[in-house]
Scaffold this active site. Structure first.
Site, short mmCIF file in Angstrom:
data_model
loop_
_atom_site.label_atom_id
_atom_site.label_comp_id
_atom_site.label_asym_id
_atom_site.label_seq_id
_atom_site.Cartn_x
_atom_site.Cartn_y
_atom_site.Cartn_z
N ARG A 152 0.85 -1.21 0.00
CA ARG A 152 0.00 0.00 0.00
C ARG A 152 0.88 1.25 0.00
NH1 ARG A 152 -2.78 -4.30 1.68
NH2 ARG A 152 -4.83 -4.47 0.74
N ASP A 181 0.71 -7.03 -3.36
CA ASP A 181 -0.72 -6.75 -3.25
C ASP A 181 -1.08 -5.85 -4.43
OD1 ASP A 181 -3.42 -6.27 -2.16
OD2 ASP A 181 -2.54 -6.96 -0.28
N HIS A 258 -6.09 -10.35 -4.53
CA HIS A 258 -5.19 -9.21 -4.26
C HIS A 258 -4.02 -9.19 -5.23
CE1 HIS A 258 -6.86 -7.41 -0.59
NE2 HIS A 258 -7.19 -8.63 -0.20
N ASP A 313 -6.40 -14.62 1.08
CA ASP A 313 -7.55 -13.89 1.61
C ASP A 313 -8.33 -13.16 0.52
OD1 ASP A 313 -5.22 -12.28 1.37
OD2 ASP A 313 -6.25 -10.67 2.44
N GLU A 314 -9.61 -12.99 0.80
CA GLU A 314 -10.48 -12.08 0.07
C GLU A 314 -10.47 -12.27 -1.45
OE1 GLU A 314 -10.89 -8.29 2.92
OE2 GLU A 314 -8.93 -8.37 1.97
N TRP A 380 -7.67 -14.15 11.04
CA TRP A 380 -7.80 -12.69 11.06
C TRP A 380 -9.23 -12.22 11.16
CZ3 TRP A 380 -9.81 -9.33 7.16
CH2 TRP A 380 -10.20 -9.95 5.98
N TYR A 405 -5.15 -5.73 14.80
CA TYR A 405 -5.02 -4.89 13.60
C TYR A 405 -4.59 -3.49 14.02
CZ TYR A 405 -6.22 -8.06 9.87
OH TYR A 405 -6.16 -9.08 8.94
N PHE A 406 -3.30 -3.25 13.87
CA PHE A 406 -2.75 -1.98 14.30
C PHE A 406 -2.99 -0.86 13.28
CE2 PHE A 406 0.69 -3.59 17.53
CZ PHE A 406 -0.31 -4.22 18.25
N ASP A 407 -3.86 -1.13 12.30
CA ASP A 407 -4.28 -0.03 11.43
C ASP A 407 -5.55 0.64 11.98
OD1 ASP A 407 -5.75 -2.35 10.86
OD2 ASP A 407 -5.82 -2.01 8.70
N TRP A 455 -1.50 -2.89 8.11
CA TRP A 455 -1.92 -2.61 6.73
C TRP A 455 -1.79 -1.11 6.54
CZ3 TRP A 455 -2.30 -6.95 4.14
CH2 TRP A 455 -2.66 -8.12 4.82
N GLU A 457 -2.74 1.26 4.16
CA GLU A 457 -3.55 2.13 3.30
C GLU A 457 -3.46 3.60 3.72
OE1 GLU A 457 -4.61 -0.82 4.31
OE2 GLU A 457 -5.92 -1.75 2.82
C1 ACM Z 1 -6.56 -9.35 5.62
O1 ACM Z 1 -6.65 -8.46 6.49
N1 ACM Z 1 -7.16 -9.22 4.45
C2 ACM Z 1 -5.85 -10.58 5.88
#
Ligand code: ACM
Length: 738
Positions: A152, A181, A258, A313-314, A380, A405-407, A455, A457
């Site tokens: 990101r 990603d 991703h 993921d996703e 997660w 999640y430290f974001d 993450w 972003e």
């Molecule tokens: C994730 O937060 N998509 C693993």
């Protein structure tokens, strides 16, 4: 910090109770204070066993204390014990008036002991004078991880070094490097040069600008291009740099989702054959597997870690559904659906990695469609995936969003730089327990540890990464290293004060402790009382409060500890420095209201994803915090909220209030209106009042609203509350009835 211990411990240490100058994080397993001090001077040197020379060199580099081969006065000795007497991760650190001795059986233990000694030195009033003590220490969990997303936003090599140094200082041992990603590919792959000539560069520097403006890639060298990547030489150097500090680097190469940056550079690997169509590799195309295996060959040659993280993921199933090749694969492999197609892809990669003597690690989606036999799961999306995987006998690393999640925001979003959402204050990280209560002792062994994910972003620069990572990483390090029963929030906060000084000297832009007060309530349904506790990130703050809703002043009651309220009160509290109020007062109406503990019937179900405290949620006396993931906010989809509360007898009702939140990013909206109906028999309801929403759907920032009803002394036993959804989710926390 007050350390109490009992018993003679030899070595000239005495059994005393001492006000000790020991502020090590994570808290060591055992610290025994002695009497006296060791004074270092210009003649103090380090002598090290040959096996620990590299550790001693690091220590020397950090402290400026010289290494010496011969006997010298004022010694710091690193000595080796055999493995039978001490686990390789353990160490014993003794400070005596004559010197310091660090004992370990392996380099890992020596490194941990060295970091404790370093912290001991850095937290003394005079770093040349150390208290006499004995520390025996070893970690609780084998896996203590930090993740960093460099896709990101790209962070240069010196920052990766700094991040690793900080991890090492706090005894974290695994660096999960999220290298690929959609926002950019960050690792040189010699066989596929377009990954770094094109997929590593994009049109906009700030990730969220790029996201909102077409998400296009550019050629390297384009003057408008933002991006970057690590050469294989740089990555290898980082692996070595980390290894020297006891840290394993696990690379993550995302698949099958991703991956839009790869598909822009190599569109034949997507279902459509075109760039910018989807984020998923085509799993019907054998070229995809050739590509992924080629990439992993180069990755494996750089990273010696046992684990290779393949993301997982996703991944959307959309393109696969209409792709002839994917559908052919589903038929050929006798797969049931696209979930099993994803699982097929993961299993195939696992087989490949196993053949290379590596283990596959992936996000918990790899459970969908059947888990690859030897795979390890990173849980997660809450703890559910981890519980399932451990129950099936797979190893698990816990990274649940609500704690790891430290974001997420660490204080009120209104006072913070933009972040992705959520609310994860330091105290919540500290309260995290990685072993879910659902697992018995045998299954719990599969929980290898936990990891914080960063993450990026909303973190365009290294200073923002530091801000989000610290001091939360220190809290997680204690969760993962120290014994569960050793954890003590007040004691941690006390030790933390000294570490703020360390972080300042290391030029870390850590999040400064907030003046925000948290008001915690504990309901006693038997006695119908509410116990009030104030907490803050400040160290021993002067807290003053009122119970009548008035603004606290320097003359208001001084908080000395938890207290009880019978009935209701409007609590207002604030932190003072001398007579000056700091920050903003915190307020909370404390209501032992009529609905607490009563039976609630759900005419429409809550969302299975957000049950909170199930039937108890709306009448347990607890309001939600700043995030809907906190276990007090109950979620509703579809028809929304429709509940009936049975007050057990006819009551004279004066008011009702119900709170909702709005946060449009994840699709959380206010109801268009809330309606209250009353009934004597639970069958026939008469409308009492309807209150319209006045917060527009376009209000995207976090907002809260209490819908308040005047019930005018009407009598009823049953209270029905209805709130339809506007779009997406509804979240509500409590129905307060008087
Ligand atoms: C994730 O937060 N998509 C693993």
């Amino acid at each position: 910090m007050l350390m109490k211990y009992i018993g003679a411990i030899g070595l000239g240490l005495m059994s005393i109770t001492a006000e000790a100058q020991v502020s090590i994080i994570p808290q060591p397993q055992e610290v025994k204070m002695g009497q006296g001090v060791f004074r270092m001077n210009d003649h103090t040197v380090i002598m090290s066993a040959r096996e620990f020379r590299d550790v001693a060199v690091l220590f020397s580099g950090q402290t400026g204390i010289r290494m010496m081969k011969d006997k010298a006065v004022g010694m710091i000795r690193f000595t080796k014990l055999n493995k039978a007497s001490l686990d390789t991760n353990a160490y014993i650190l003794r400070v005596r008036p004559s010197g310091v001795e660090l004992q370990a059986s392996g380099v890992q233990g020596a490194l941990y002991g060295m970091q404790s000694l370093l912290q001991l030195i850095r937290t003394q009033p005079d770093p040349k004078v150390l208290p006499v003590l004995e520390i025996r220490d070893s970690p609780r969990f084998a896996y203590r991880g930090m993740h960093l997303d460099v896709s990101r936003h790209f962070f240069p090599v010196p920052f990766i070094h700094k991040f690793i140094d900080l991890m090492a200082l706090y005894k974290m041992n695994t660096f999960h490097w999220h290298l690929t990603d959609g926002a950019g590919w960050r690792l040189e792959i010699k066989k596929y040069p377009k990954l770094t000539q094109q997929a590593a560069w994009r049109t906009h520097a700030y990730c969220m600008d790029w996201w909102a403006n077409g998400r296009k890639y550019l050629e390297a060298g384009n003057p408008n291009a933002y991006g970057g990547y690590y050469t294989q030489e740089e990555a290898k150097e980082i692996v070595q740099y980390a290894a020297r500090r006891g840290i394993t680097v696990i690379p993550e190469i995302e698949m099958p989702g991703h991956s839009e940056e790869v598909l822009a550079a190599y569109p034949h690997l997507s279902c459509s054959g075109l760039p910018y169509q989807s984020s998923e590799f085509c799993l019907g195309n054998d070229s995809t597997f050739t590509f992924l295996e080629d990439v992993l060959n180069e990755v494996i040659a750089i990273f010696p870690s046992k684990y290779i993280h393949i993301g997982g993921d996703e991944a959307s199933r959309k393109a696969w559904k209409s792709c002839p090749k994917c559908q052919q694969r589903i038929r050929n492999e006798h797969l049931k659906n696209e979930d099993e197609l994803q699982s097929y892809g993961i299993r195939r990669m696992e087989k490949y990695l196993t053949g290379k003597k590596r283990k596959l690690l992936g996000w918990d989606e790899i459970l969908e469609g059947g888990l690859a036999p030897e795979a390890t799961v990173m849980s997660w999306r809450g703890e559910k995936g981890g519980i399932t995987a451990a129950t099936e006998g797979h190893d698990v690393i816990m990274t649940p969003g609500g704690y790891c999640y430290f974001d997420a925001y660490q204080a009120d979003p209104a006072t913070e730089p933009p972040a992705i959402g959520g609310f994860l204050p330091l105290s919540k990280v500290y309260a995290y327990e990685p072993v879910p209560a659902e697992l018995d002792t045998a299954k719990a062994r599969h929980i290898l540890g936990a990891q914080a994910n960063i993450w990026t972003e909303y973190m365009p620069a290294t200073y923002q990464v530091e801000y989000m990572a610290f001091p939360r990483m220190l809290a997680l390090s204690e969760v993962l290293w120290s014994r569960k029963e050793q954890r003590n929030w007040d004691d941690f906060k006390t030790r933390l004060q000294k570490h703020y000084g360390i972080l300042q000297r290391l030029n870390v832009n850590y999040y400064r402790p907030s003046y925000q007060l948290q008001i915690k309530t504990q309901i006693d349904q038997q006695r119908k009382t509410t116990r009030i506790t104030f907490d803050s990130e400040q160290y021993q703050p002067q807290i003053r409060y009122t119970l009548d809703g008035s603004r606290p002043t320097a003359a208001s009651a001084l908080y000395t500890g938890p207290f009880e309220i019978t009935g209701s009160a409007k609590v207002q509290a604030a932190i003072f420095k001398d007579t000056a109020l700091q920050g903003r007062p915190a307020g909370l109406p404390v209501d032992y209201h009529k609905a607490i503990g009563k039976k609630v019937t759900y005419n429409e179900p809550w969302s299975s994803s957000y049950p909170a405290q199930k039937e108890a949620t709306l009448v347990n006396g607890y309001r939600g915090s700043l995030t809907y993931g906190d276990g007090q906010w109950q979620g509703f989809l579809g028809k929304g909220l429709d509940v009936t509360i049975d007050l057990e007898q006819e009551e004279t009702l004066t008011s009702l209030s119900i709170g909702f939140m709005q946060l449009t990013g994840p699709g959380v909206y206010m109801p268009p209106y809330v309606e209250v109906l009353l009934s004597a028999d639970g069958q026939h309801f008469a409308p009492a009042q309807k209150v319209e929403n006045d917060i527009p759907a376009s209000h995207s920032r976090l907002a809260f609203k209490d819908f308040i009803f005047d019930l005018k002394g009407q009598k009823a036993r049953y209270v029905r509350v209805k709130a339809p959804t506007q779009k997406g989710f509804l979240f509500t926390d409590e129905i307060i009835v008087y």
